[in-house]
Design a protein around this motif. Structure first.
Motif, PDB file in Angstrom:
ATOM      1  N   VAL A 160       0.676  -1.184   0.204  1.00 20.41           N
ATOM      2  CA  VAL A 160       0.174  -0.102  -0.150  1.00 20.41           C
ATOM      3  C   VAL A 160       0.872   1.137  -0.104  1.00 20.41           C
ATOM      4  O   VAL A 160       0.870   2.098  -0.902  1.00 20.41           O
ATOM      5  CB  VAL A 160      -0.864  -0.056   0.991  1.00 20.41           C
ATOM      6  CG1 VAL A 160      -1.632   1.289   1.541  1.00 20.41           C
ATOM      7  CG2 VAL A 160      -1.915  -1.177   0.992  1.00 20.41           C
ATOM      8  N   LEU A 210       2.290   2.715  -3.092  1.00 26.69           N
ATOM      9  CA  LEU A 210       1.514   3.206  -4.082  1.00 26.69           C
ATOM     10  C   LEU A 210       1.488   4.583  -4.199  1.00 26.69           C
ATOM     11  O   LEU A 210       1.089   5.444  -4.941  1.00 26.69           O
ATOM     12  CB  LEU A 210      -0.033   3.022  -3.753  1.00 26.69           C
ATOM     13  CG  LEU A 210      -0.631   1.606  -4.012  1.00 26.69           C
ATOM     14  CD1 LEU A 210      -2.147   1.542  -3.834  1.00 26.69           C
ATOM     15  CD2 LEU A 210      -0.483   1.483  -5.552  1.00 26.69           C
ATOM     16  N   ASN A 219      -0.721   7.099   0.796  1.00 31.77           N
ATOM     17  CA  ASN A 219      -1.649   5.591   0.926  1.00 31.77           C
ATOM     18  C   ASN A 219      -1.060   4.800   2.004  1.00 31.77           C
ATOM     19  O   ASN A 219       0.155   4.693   2.064  1.00 31.77           O
ATOM     20  CB  ASN A 219      -1.012   4.781  -0.474  1.00 31.77           C
ATOM     21  CG  ASN A 219      -1.974   5.240  -1.534  1.00 31.77           C
ATOM     22  OD1 ASN A 219      -3.198   5.197  -1.639  1.00 31.77           O
ATOM     23  ND2 ASN A 219      -1.554   5.930  -2.447  1.00 31.77           N
ATOM     24  N   ASP A 244      -2.694   2.100   5.425  1.00 32.87           N
ATOM     25  CA  ASP A 244      -3.940   1.440   5.587  1.00 32.87           C
ATOM     26  C   ASP A 244      -3.953   1.479   7.132  1.00 32.87           C
ATOM     27  O   ASP A 244      -3.149   0.600   7.695  1.00 32.87           O
ATOM     28  CB  ASP A 244      -3.935  -0.099   4.856  1.00 32.87           C
ATOM     29  CG  ASP A 244      -5.093  -0.646   5.255  1.00 32.87           C
ATOM     30  OD1 ASP A 244      -6.017  -0.485   6.075  1.00 32.87           O
ATOM     31  OD2 ASP A 244      -5.519  -1.890   4.479  1.00 32.87           O
ATOM     32  N   TYR A 303     -11.224   0.339  -0.759  1.00 30.41           N
ATOM     33  CA  TYR A 303     -11.052   1.065  -2.080  1.00 30.41           C
ATOM     34  C   TYR A 303     -12.081   1.776  -2.645  1.00 30.41           C
ATOM     35  O   TYR A 303     -12.228   2.826  -3.462  1.00 30.41           O
ATOM     36  CB  TYR A 303     -10.295   0.155  -3.163  1.00 30.41           C
ATOM     37  CG  TYR A 303      -9.696   0.946  -4.002  1.00 30.41           C
ATOM     38  CD1 TYR A 303      -8.850   1.881  -3.923  1.00 30.41           C
ATOM     39  CD2 TYR A 303     -10.349   1.011  -5.353  1.00 30.41           C
ATOM     40  CE1 TYR A 303      -8.167   2.778  -4.894  1.00 30.41           C
ATOM     41  CE2 TYR A 303      -9.891   1.662  -6.470  1.00 30.41           C
ATOM     42  CZ  TYR A 303      -8.671   2.678  -6.092  1.00 30.41           C
ATOM     43  OH  TYR A 303      -8.237   3.398  -7.106  1.00 30.41           O
ATOM     44  N   ILE A 332     -12.356   5.131  -1.115  1.00 29.70           N
ATOM     45  CA  ILE A 332     -11.188   5.990  -1.453  1.00 29.70           C
ATOM     46  C   ILE A 332     -11.500   6.429  -2.794  1.00 29.70           C
ATOM     47  O   ILE A 332     -11.398   7.826  -3.184  1.00 29.70           O
ATOM     48  CB  ILE A 332     -10.041   5.018  -1.547  1.00 29.70           C
ATOM     49  CG1 ILE A 332      -9.529   4.883  -0.155  1.00 29.70           C
ATOM     50  CG2 ILE A 332      -9.099   6.033  -2.418  1.00 29.70           C
ATOM     51  CD1 ILE A 332      -8.193   3.966  -0.091  1.00 29.70           C
ATOM     52  N   PRO A 379      -7.019   8.388   1.748  1.00 31.60           N
ATOM     53  CA  PRO A 379      -6.895   6.682   2.149  1.00 31.60           C
ATOM     54  C   PRO A 379      -6.852   6.733   3.740  1.00 31.60           C
ATOM     55  O   PRO A 379      -7.558   5.691   4.185  1.00 31.60           O
ATOM     56  CB  PRO A 379      -5.530   6.038   1.480  1.00 31.60           C
ATOM     57  CG  PRO A 379      -5.405   6.944   0.394  1.00 31.60           C
ATOM     58  CD  PRO A 379      -6.128   8.474   0.507  1.00 31.60           C
ATOM     59  N   THR A 381      -9.780   4.358   5.423  1.00 31.75           N
ATOM     60  CA  THR A 381      -9.286   2.996   6.235  1.00 31.75           C
ATOM     61  C   THR A 381      -9.704   3.387   7.639  1.00 31.75           C
ATOM     62  O   THR A 381     -10.028   2.436   8.190  1.00 31.75           O
ATOM     63  CB  THR A 381      -7.735   2.808   5.821  1.00 31.75           C
ATOM     64  OG1 THR A 381      -6.963   3.785   5.988  1.00 31.75           O
ATOM     65  CG2 THR A 381      -7.559   2.435   4.473  1.00 31.75           C
ATOM     66  N   ARG A 397      -4.518  -0.310  -7.975  1.00 32.84           N
ATOM     67  CA  ARG A 397      -4.917   0.093  -6.488  1.00 32.84           C
ATOM     68  C   ARG A 397      -5.846  -0.762  -5.600  1.00 32.84           C
ATOM     69  O   ARG A 397      -5.617  -1.126  -4.488  1.00 32.84           O
ATOM     70  CB  ARG A 397      -5.226   1.613  -6.354  1.00 32.84           C
ATOM     71  CG  ARG A 397      -4.138   2.631  -6.989  1.00 32.84           C
ATOM     72  CD  ARG A 397      -4.434   4.000  -6.892  1.00 32.84           C
ATOM     73  NE  ARG A 397      -4.736   4.561  -5.541  1.00 32.84           N
ATOM     74  CZ  ARG A 397      -5.652   5.494  -5.369  1.00 32.84           C
ATOM     75  NH1 ARG A 397      -6.080   6.333  -6.271  1.00 32.84           N
ATOM     76  NH2 ARG A 397      -5.172   6.224  -4.080  1.00 32.84           N
ATOM     77  N   THR A 418      -4.343  -3.911  -4.734  1.00 37.47           N
ATOM     78  CA  THR A 418      -3.246  -3.642  -3.800  1.00 37.47           C
ATOM     79  C   THR A 418      -3.950  -3.561  -2.172  1.00 37.47           C
ATOM     80  O   THR A 418      -3.569  -4.055  -1.258  1.00 37.47           O
ATOM     81  CB  THR A 418      -2.298  -2.446  -3.718  1.00 37.47           C
ATOM     82  OG1 THR A 418      -1.927  -2.387  -5.146  1.00 37.47           O
ATOM     83  CG2 THR A 418      -1.469  -2.196  -2.926  1.00 37.47           C
ATOM     84  N   TYR A 419      -4.952  -2.553  -2.049  1.00 37.55           N
ATOM     85  CA  TYR A 419      -5.660  -2.829  -1.048  1.00 37.55           C
ATOM     86  C   TYR A 419      -6.249  -3.918  -0.422  1.00 37.55           C
ATOM     87  O   TYR A 419      -6.325  -4.270   0.746  1.00 37.55           O
ATOM     88  CB  TYR A 419      -6.701  -1.718  -1.198  1.00 37.55           C
ATOM     89  CG  TYR A 419      -6.283  -0.300  -0.821  1.00 37.55           C
ATOM     90  CD1 TYR A 419      -6.042   0.410   0.689  1.00 37.55           C
ATOM     91  CD2 TYR A 419      -5.662   0.456  -1.772  1.00 37.55           C
ATOM     92  CE1 TYR A 419      -5.562   1.462   0.742  1.00 37.55           C
ATOM     93  CE2 TYR A 419      -5.164   1.885  -1.516  1.00 37.55           C
ATOM     94  CZ  TYR A 419      -5.104   2.297  -0.302  1.00 37.55           C
ATOM     95  OH  TYR A 419      -4.445   3.623   0.060  1.00 37.55           O
ATOM     96  N   GLY A 424       6.609   6.560  -1.732  1.00 32.94           N
ATOM     97  CA  GLY A 424       6.183   5.474  -2.569  1.00 32.94           C
ATOM     98  C   GLY A 424       7.430   5.058  -3.762  1.00 32.94           C
ATOM     99  O   GLY A 424       8.185   5.669  -3.928  1.00 32.94           O
TER     100      GLY A 424
END
Lengths: 313, 315
Positions: B59, B62, B66, B68, B112, B115, B122, B126, B211, B214-215, B261
């Motif tokens: 995450v 990204l 970003n 989580d 997501y 988001i 994010p 989250t 994305r 990824t989440y 990132g």
């Protein structure tokens, strides 16, 4: 119809606060009194101060993940040192402000991510708080207690305090030249530098100011709860970030609003009371708070779209 | 590319060097008696932070902003529901595992959706999500502490040739993650998005799909970690994930992944996880109290970042 975009951005937070308040009054008419309002918003004062501190950090594009532990640490100092030997307590607070300024300088000079540095600091503040107060205890200084429980005529203390906080920080952030510089660093730190200002100085000042407001938050919290413990304000980290965003602030670009931040903090506090009036089972209270956060942000998105459409017309 | 990188070579080497030093200091203090037990404990506990750390790393790769924050809540919910579903029966182990993965998929999807559709940053998305997940966990847990099925409990607490099984699982997952990151097109995509989302979009990389995946991946790994941790510690607790919020971010950053990132690093996560666990146990063996332990942990994180993390050489 000439409304500045800043006012529009304040509209949604203010409207959601009014809506929540109306809902609370509808369900519990007795809350519509001096004492009722005081009870509803009492705990909002320290949260509002912490939110302001977080907002200052966010105005220079940084994020403070140590806010909760730092406020806890300040509460512990306020309940111990500040009460027994005020001079020493004040000295510690001055040291803490200096530490915040130093963090700002280090983050700037080494170009470190603020999230990580403040993450590390959160362990440090947490450790110091545990050293000061291994078990819950301490006593609030009499004056802090007095300020927080004062009963001014007509308007409850919590409301007066919120308005004062919003007014003072609005002046600092939106009207003073330091505030303009601070938001300038968030917007475009190179152009501030090229204009001949010291970006390091601005960042150090911003962090110091944030430290100062976080200390006030700790003292206010102890004034309300009369004693402290090392974990007293851990949730403030997330509450303060949510408060800034609810109030229309943004993570990058120096777009912040002090009045919005205070309103955001009040909304978050009120959401808690609203849920207990709704008789939602305690299991779901945290979840419902998350849902309220999502709804408010969705409303903001809708309003932003409206604003954009008007501009393009 | 940069003199900085040229000098330091591979950034993850430092976290391993630090780990070895701390290990030696700790073992020296106890006179060598604890070296095996210490290594085993370190591997076991590092395994849990590695699993959540990998997800968090994907995450963070990204790009700025970003992160989580729903990791702890997802761990708790997955641990709670899986143990409830398995209900101490060995035959249900696989069902529980699948349920965990399912929870992860749903949480990641939810994150997501917030988001993307609501344009919520994010961190806040989250965070709100984690409040909701936490409520579901509280509601389903009801203070009961259900034991894990015996076979699963045995698996998570025993070892193979001296290496704890949990560490083997984490190692397997790291290898998979490494292949995904370094050898697959998906890995190139997330790095590209992390370096510049705009450029990635121009290059017709499916930004939203990547994305989203990824989440979901991060949430699935968190759910998996919750499943293992609950089985390892003999039951799920509502606060079992809480320390993994900061830990998951800390191991990623100390391990050398760029917080801005676009650049990630899996071996570093192992180094950082072992290092953080060993620091705590070193301070424990030296008899420091909880306060000093926290302060030193914090200072060590900052010092490591100061030494390894400066990015000024880019300008």
């Amino acid at each position: 119809m000439k409304i500045s975009s800043g006012t529009i951005r304040l509209l949604i937070p203010a409207a959601s606060l009014a809506l929540l308040l109306a809902a609370v009054f509808y369900m519990q008419p007795r809350a519509m009194s001096y004492n009722g309002l005081n009870l509803l918003f009492n705990l909002a004062v320290p949260i509002a101060l912490a939110t302001i501190a977080q907002m200052l950090i966010m105005s220079v594009n940084d994020l403070d993940l140590s806010m909760g532990t730092f406020v806890s640490f300040c509460a512990c100092v306020a309940a111990t040192m500040l009460q027994t030997s005020p001079m020493l307590g004040i000295l510690i607070f001055v040291g803490a402000i200096a530490a915040y300024a130093a963090i700002g300088v280090v983050i700037h000079v080494r170009e470190l991510p603020s999230i990580v540095v403040t993450l590390g600091m959160s362990f440090v503040w947490g450790g110091l708080a545990v050293l000061l107060l291994p078990s819950p205890g301490g006593t609030a200084p009499a004056w802090a207690r007095w300020v927080m429980t004062a009963k001014p005529p007509l308007v409850p203390m919590a409301i007066v305090a919120s308005i004062v906080i919003a007014g003072v920080t609005h002046f600092i952030v939106m009207r003073s030249s330091f505030g303009v510089l601070m938001r300038g660093v968030g917007g475009n730190n190179r152009s501030v530098q090229r204009a001949g200002w010291s970006v390091i100085g601005v960042r150090a000042g911003t962090y110091a100011l944030a430290g100062f407001f976080a200390i006030l938050s700790g003292i206010a919290l102890v004034g309300l709860t009369t004693s402290a413990d090392a974990n007293i304000a851990l949730r403030y980290t997330l509450l303060s970030i949510a408060g800034v965003i609810l109030g229309g602030g943004q993570f990058v670009g120096g777009k912040v609003s002090p009045i919005g931040a205070v309103i955001g903090a009040l909304t978050l506090t009120l959401a808690g009371s609203f849920l207990s009036f709704m008789r939602i089972s305690p299991d779901w209270q945290i979840g419902a708070q998350g849902a309220i956060l999502i709804v408010v942000l969705a409303l903001r998105l809708a309003l932003n779209r409206l604003e954009k459409r008007e501009k393009s017309l | 590319m940069t003199p900085h990188r040229f000098l330091l070579g591979k950034p993850w080497i430092w976290s391993f060097a630090a780990t070895v030093i701390v290990w030696i200091i700790t073992v020296l203090f106890t006179g060598g008696a604890s070296s095996f037990g210490l290594s085993q404990a370190a591997l076991t506990f590092a395994a849990f932070s590695v699993i959540v750390g990998i997800g968090q790393m994907f995450v963070i790769t990204l790009g700025p902003g970003n992160i989580d924050l729903s990791v702890p809540a997802t761990m708790t919910l997955s641990g709670t529901l899986a143990l409830k579903l398995m209900d101490v029966q060995d035959g249900m182990i696989l069902v529980g595992l699948l349920a965990s993965i399912g929870i992860g998929l749903i949480v990641g999807l939810g994150n997501y959706v917030l988001i993307k559709l609501l344009r919520i940053p994010p961190i806040i998305a989250t965070l709100s999500m984690s409040f909701i997940i936490q409520s579901v966990a509280i509601w389903s847990n009801r203070g009961l502490r259900i034991k894990p099925p015996e076979m699963l409990a045995n698996f998570t607490t025993s070892d193979l040739f001296g290496i704890p099984n949990v560490a083997l699982v984490a190692f397997l997952l790291s290898v998979l993650a490494w292949v995904l990151l370094e050898k697959s097109i998906y890995g190139r995509w997330i790095s590209a998005i992390g370096q510049s989302m705009f450029a990635a979009r121009m290059a017709s990389i499916p930004v939203d799909g990547t994305r989203l995946v990824t989440y979901m991946l991060c949430a699935v790994l968190a759910a998996l970690c919750g499943y293992l941790l609950a089985s390892f510690s003999g039951g799920a607790a509502l606060n079992m994930g809480s320390e993994y919020l900061l830990l998951s971010i800390a191991v990623v950053v100390i391990g050398g992944t760029a917080v801005a990132g676009g650049n990630s690093n899996i071996p570093g996560i192992w180094g950082a996880s072992l290092f953080l666990f060993l620091v705590v146990s070193m301070l424990n063996t030296y008899g420091f109290g909880a306060g000093f332990r926290l302060i030193l942990t914090g200072l060590i994180i900052i010092v490591v970042i100061l030494l390894a993390g400066g990015r000024q050489s880019f300008r």
